[in-house]
Design a protein around this motif. Structure first.
Motif, PDB file in Angstrom:
ATOM      1  N   THR A 318       0.860  -1.189  -0.192  1.00 46.43           N
ATOM      2  CA  THR A 318       0.024  -0.043   0.022  1.00 46.43           C
ATOM      3  C   THR A 318       0.810   1.220   0.000  1.00 46.43           C
ATOM      4  O   THR A 318       1.907   1.176   0.807  1.00 46.43           O
ATOM      5  CB  THR A 318      -0.980   0.205   1.224  1.00 46.43           C
ATOM      6  N   LEU A 320       1.311   4.477   1.285  1.00 47.66           N
ATOM      7  CA  LEU A 320       1.009   5.286   2.704  1.00 47.66           C
ATOM      8  C   LEU A 320       0.714   6.650   2.427  1.00 47.66           C
ATOM      9  O   LEU A 320       0.078   7.060   2.939  1.00 47.66           O
ATOM     10  CB  LEU A 320       2.106   4.863   3.875  1.00 47.66           C
ATOM     11  N   LEU A 323      -2.367   6.839   1.069  1.00 52.74           N
ATOM     12  CA  LEU A 323      -3.487   6.490   2.038  1.00 52.74           C
ATOM     13  C   LEU A 323      -3.863   7.884   2.963  1.00 52.74           C
ATOM     14  O   LEU A 323      -4.798   8.035   3.241  1.00 52.74           O
ATOM     15  CB  LEU A 323      -3.078   5.266   2.880  1.00 52.74           C
ATOM     16  N   ILE A 324      -2.465   8.449   3.361  1.00 48.77           N
ATOM     17  CA  ILE A 324      -2.808   9.551   4.449  1.00 48.77           C
ATOM     18  C   ILE A 324      -3.447  10.770   3.428  1.00 48.77           C
ATOM     19  O   ILE A 324      -4.155  11.626   4.203  1.00 48.77           O
ATOM     20  CB  ILE A 324      -1.398   9.876   4.979  1.00 48.77           C
ATOM     21  N   SER A 326      -5.477  10.823   1.386  1.00 55.67           N
ATOM     22  CA  SER A 326      -6.879  10.619   1.080  1.00 55.67           C
ATOM     23  C   SER A 326      -7.621  10.999   2.426  1.00 55.67           C
ATOM     24  O   SER A 326      -8.746  11.672   2.424  1.00 55.67           O
ATOM     25  CB  SER A 326      -7.301   9.135   0.789  1.00 55.67           C
ATOM     26  N   ILE A 327      -7.222  10.296   3.478  1.00 53.68           N
ATOM     27  CA  ILE A 327      -7.818  10.951   4.948  1.00 53.68           C
ATOM     28  C   ILE A 327      -7.619  12.371   5.197  1.00 53.68           C
ATOM     29  O   ILE A 327      -8.964  13.045   5.361  1.00 53.68           O
ATOM     30  CB  ILE A 327      -7.059  10.139   6.119  1.00 53.68           C
ATOM     31  N   PRO A 352      -4.327  -1.886   5.023  1.00 56.12           N
ATOM     32  CA  PRO A 352      -4.627  -0.493   4.786  1.00 56.12           C
ATOM     33  C   PRO A 352      -6.048   0.119   5.559  1.00 56.12           C
ATOM     34  O   PRO A 352      -6.023   1.023   6.098  1.00 56.12           O
ATOM     35  CB  PRO A 352      -4.971  -0.338   3.490  1.00 56.12           C
ATOM     36  N   ALA A 353      -6.818  -1.103   5.684  1.00 55.45           N
ATOM     37  CA  ALA A 353      -8.094  -0.649   6.430  1.00 55.45           C
ATOM     38  C   ALA A 353      -7.901  -0.464   7.737  1.00 55.45           C
ATOM     39  O   ALA A 353      -8.451   0.611   8.457  1.00 55.45           O
ATOM     40  CB  ALA A 353      -9.231  -1.735   6.382  1.00 55.45           C
ATOM     41  N   LYS A 356      -5.580   3.081   8.417  1.00 60.56           N
ATOM     42  CA  LYS A 356      -6.531   3.992   8.041  1.00 60.56           C
ATOM     43  C   LYS A 356      -7.326   4.655   9.384  1.00 60.56           C
ATOM     44  O   LYS A 356      -7.692   5.718   9.528  1.00 60.56           O
ATOM     45  CB  LYS A 356      -7.530   3.840   6.972  1.00 60.56           C
ATOM     46  N   ARG A 357      -7.818   3.355   9.821  1.00 59.37           N
ATOM     47  CA  ARG A 357      -8.658   3.587  11.275  1.00 59.37           C
ATOM     48  C   ARG A 357      -7.826   4.076  12.248  1.00 59.37           C
ATOM     49  O   ARG A 357      -8.182   5.368  13.025  1.00 59.37           O
ATOM     50  CB  ARG A 357      -9.177   2.190  11.830  1.00 59.37           C
ATOM     51  N   LEU A 359      -5.008   5.791  11.933  1.00 62.72           N
ATOM     52  CA  LEU A 359      -4.715   7.361  11.788  1.00 62.72           C
ATOM     53  C   LEU A 359      -5.755   8.391  11.763  1.00 62.72           C
ATOM     54  O   LEU A 359      -5.638   9.534  12.175  1.00 62.72           O
ATOM     55  CB  LEU A 359      -4.079   7.272  10.062  1.00 62.72           C
ATOM     56  N   THR A 360      -6.821   7.766  11.339  1.00 63.13           N
ATOM     57  CA  THR A 360      -8.479   8.690  11.302  1.00 63.13           C
ATOM     58  C   THR A 360      -8.396   9.013  12.949  1.00 63.13           C
ATOM     59  O   THR A 360      -8.764  10.134  13.297  1.00 63.13           O
ATOM     60  CB  THR A 360      -9.318   7.964  10.917  1.00 63.13           C
TER      61      THR A 360
END
Length: 460
Positions: A318, A320, A323-324, A326-327, A352-353, A356-357, A359-360
């Motif tokens: 992934t 990263l 991913l960050i 997009s958040i 990644p799921a 993402k949780r 980091l959120t």
């Protein structure tokens, strides 16, 4: 353990071999000197009888013919003056006794024998003996003369003259000869190969057990250990697999219990929500609905935290950074003060799921308690570093060790809007640990708090 076990085996083997070689060398030295002395004594006995039986005219001729560079024979009116050291006294006494018995002499007519280190002309004599007799090359392993002793024998004749012999007595020499070192090197090499195979065979199951324990820490549903090998190895693997099964059943039972509790709570909560809608007082109705919402959120958060230890999705490569981004973009589109520093793409094999949780949760905390969030990602010597900075008041140093505890809240009120559920940081830390990473909170010197995630480079 492999290196320590191998070192102990080799050290013990080398020590025992050195001690055994020393004992063997001492025993061999005695045997060689005894045999060499017996041979020389027999030769002296035969020559002495020959000279004793010869006439006066022939004695000088016989003595001159018998003498050579390695075996000196001479006639003397008096015996030579010699001294015997304490170390050489046993050898001299043994030779004297042997010659006395063979020559049938006794009392004052006993032969005189001395054995000592070669000196002067005897040094060259010993060296020539070594050069002329290949069988003696093995003696004196610690030097060309270390294996020899100078020997002088004076045998009395019937007419008052003395027949004096000068030669050297071979010894076994030092224990550490070239042949010994070669044989020891071959022995150590062969033993090293065998020891490596044996120790590796013993330690491999322990390595497999450690790897299985690491897999179990990352995934409770990891495949069980193969129950092969020795009896002890099979027993350890069986016990480990049984422990894994019990842990899996315990987690499943806990999750099922919490899911059942959550399901059972939803029904009365729904009934309470319907009854609250019928309350005429709008202020009281809103308070009741808010309390019901808090209970619903608390049940959902607790169930999510409890189920976090169950099986996770397979890891995949992934980006990263994307991913960050997009958040951050989603939160920024929602009007939250969140931004991200520019960074190069960084690929990580992860879930990644779940990341993402985590980091959120951390970015939400930064916005809710720090007013804003700035996210940065970079590569460092420690691995992948993800920093989430805010401009809030930070956290007291005494509380930094407690904020990761489940249901622990810095805010003392019971309001969900101000204090939260106290599970966000615990969930984020659990996810980061599942990726073999580390999550730390540090108060910034310029003010605010920094949530730092470090993921190992081995997962690149």
């Amino acid at each position: 353990m492999f290196g320590q076990t191998l070192s102990v085996l080799l050290a013990g083997l080398i020590a025992s071999h050195l001690v055994g070689s020393w004992i063997y060398s001492m025993d061999r030295s005695q045997i060689v000197r005894a045999v060499g002395g017996a041979v020389i004594a027999q030769r002296i006995t035969n020559l002495s009888r020959l000279v004793q039986d010869a006439s006066d005219d022939w004695r000088a001729r016989i003595v001159a013919a018998l003498s050579d560079e390695t075996f000196k024979v001479a006639l003397a009116a008096e015996p030579p003056r010699t001294s015997v050291t304490d170390a050489d006294a046993p050898a001299a006494d043994a030779l004297r006794q042997l010659l006395t018995e063979q020559l049938s002499t006794g009392g004052s007519g006993a032969p005189l024998v001395s054995v000592s280190q070669p000196r002067g002309i005897m040094v060259g004599l010993a060296q020539r003996m070594m050069d002329q007799h290949p069988m003696m090359q093995g003696f004196g392993g610690m030097g060309p003369l270390a294996g020899f002793r100078e020997m002088q024998v004076a045998v009395p004749l019937q007419d008052g003259q003395w027949l004096v012999y000068s030669t050297v007595l071979p010894d076994s020499g030092g224990a550490f000869s070239l042949r010994f070192l070669i044989s020891m090197g071959v022995m150590v090499f062969i033993t090293l190969l065998v020891a490596i195979w044996v120790v590796r065979r013993v330690t491999t199951p322990l390595t497999a057990l450690g790897q299985a324990a690491q897999r179990l820490g990352e995934d409770l549903n990891a495949p069980p250990m193969p129950e092969t090998g020795t009896v002890e190895t099979r027993q350890a693997a069986h016990a480990f697999n049984a422990m894994q099964s019990r842990l899996r059943r315990m987690i499943e039972d806990r999750s099922q219990m919490l899911a059942a509790i959550s399901h059972d709570f939803r029904t009365p909560l729904t009934l309470l929500r319907l009854r609250a809608e019928n309350v005429d007082d709008p202020i009281e109705r809103e308070r009741m609905l808010s309390t019901i919402a808090d209970l619903d959120a608390m049940v959902a958060a607790t169930l999510a935290f409890a189920s976090d230890g169950e099986s996770r999705a397979p890891h995949r490569r992934t980006d990263l950074t994307a991913l960050i981004a997009s958040i951050v973009d989603d939160m920024a589109d929602g009007g939250l003060p969140v931004r991200m520093d520019e960074a190069q793409p960084i690929v990580l094999e992860c879930d990644p799921a779940s990341l993402k949780r985590a980091l959120t949760n951390l970015i939400d905390n930064a916005v809710n308690y720090g007013g804003s969030a700035v996210v940065a990602i970079s590569n460092s010597a420690r691995g992948i570093e993800i920093a989430i900075d805010d401009c809030g008041p930070g956290i007291p140093e005494a509380e930094l060790s407690h904020v990761f505890e489940p249901l622990y809240r810095l805010e003392s009120s019971r309001s969900r809007e101000t204090g939260g559920m106290g599970l966000g940081l615990a969930i984020a830390q659990s996810i980061v640990r599942a990726h073999d990473g580390q999550l730390t909170l540090v108060n910034r010197s310029e003010g605010g708090l920094c949530a730092l995630i470090v993921l190992p480079a081995s997962r690149f």
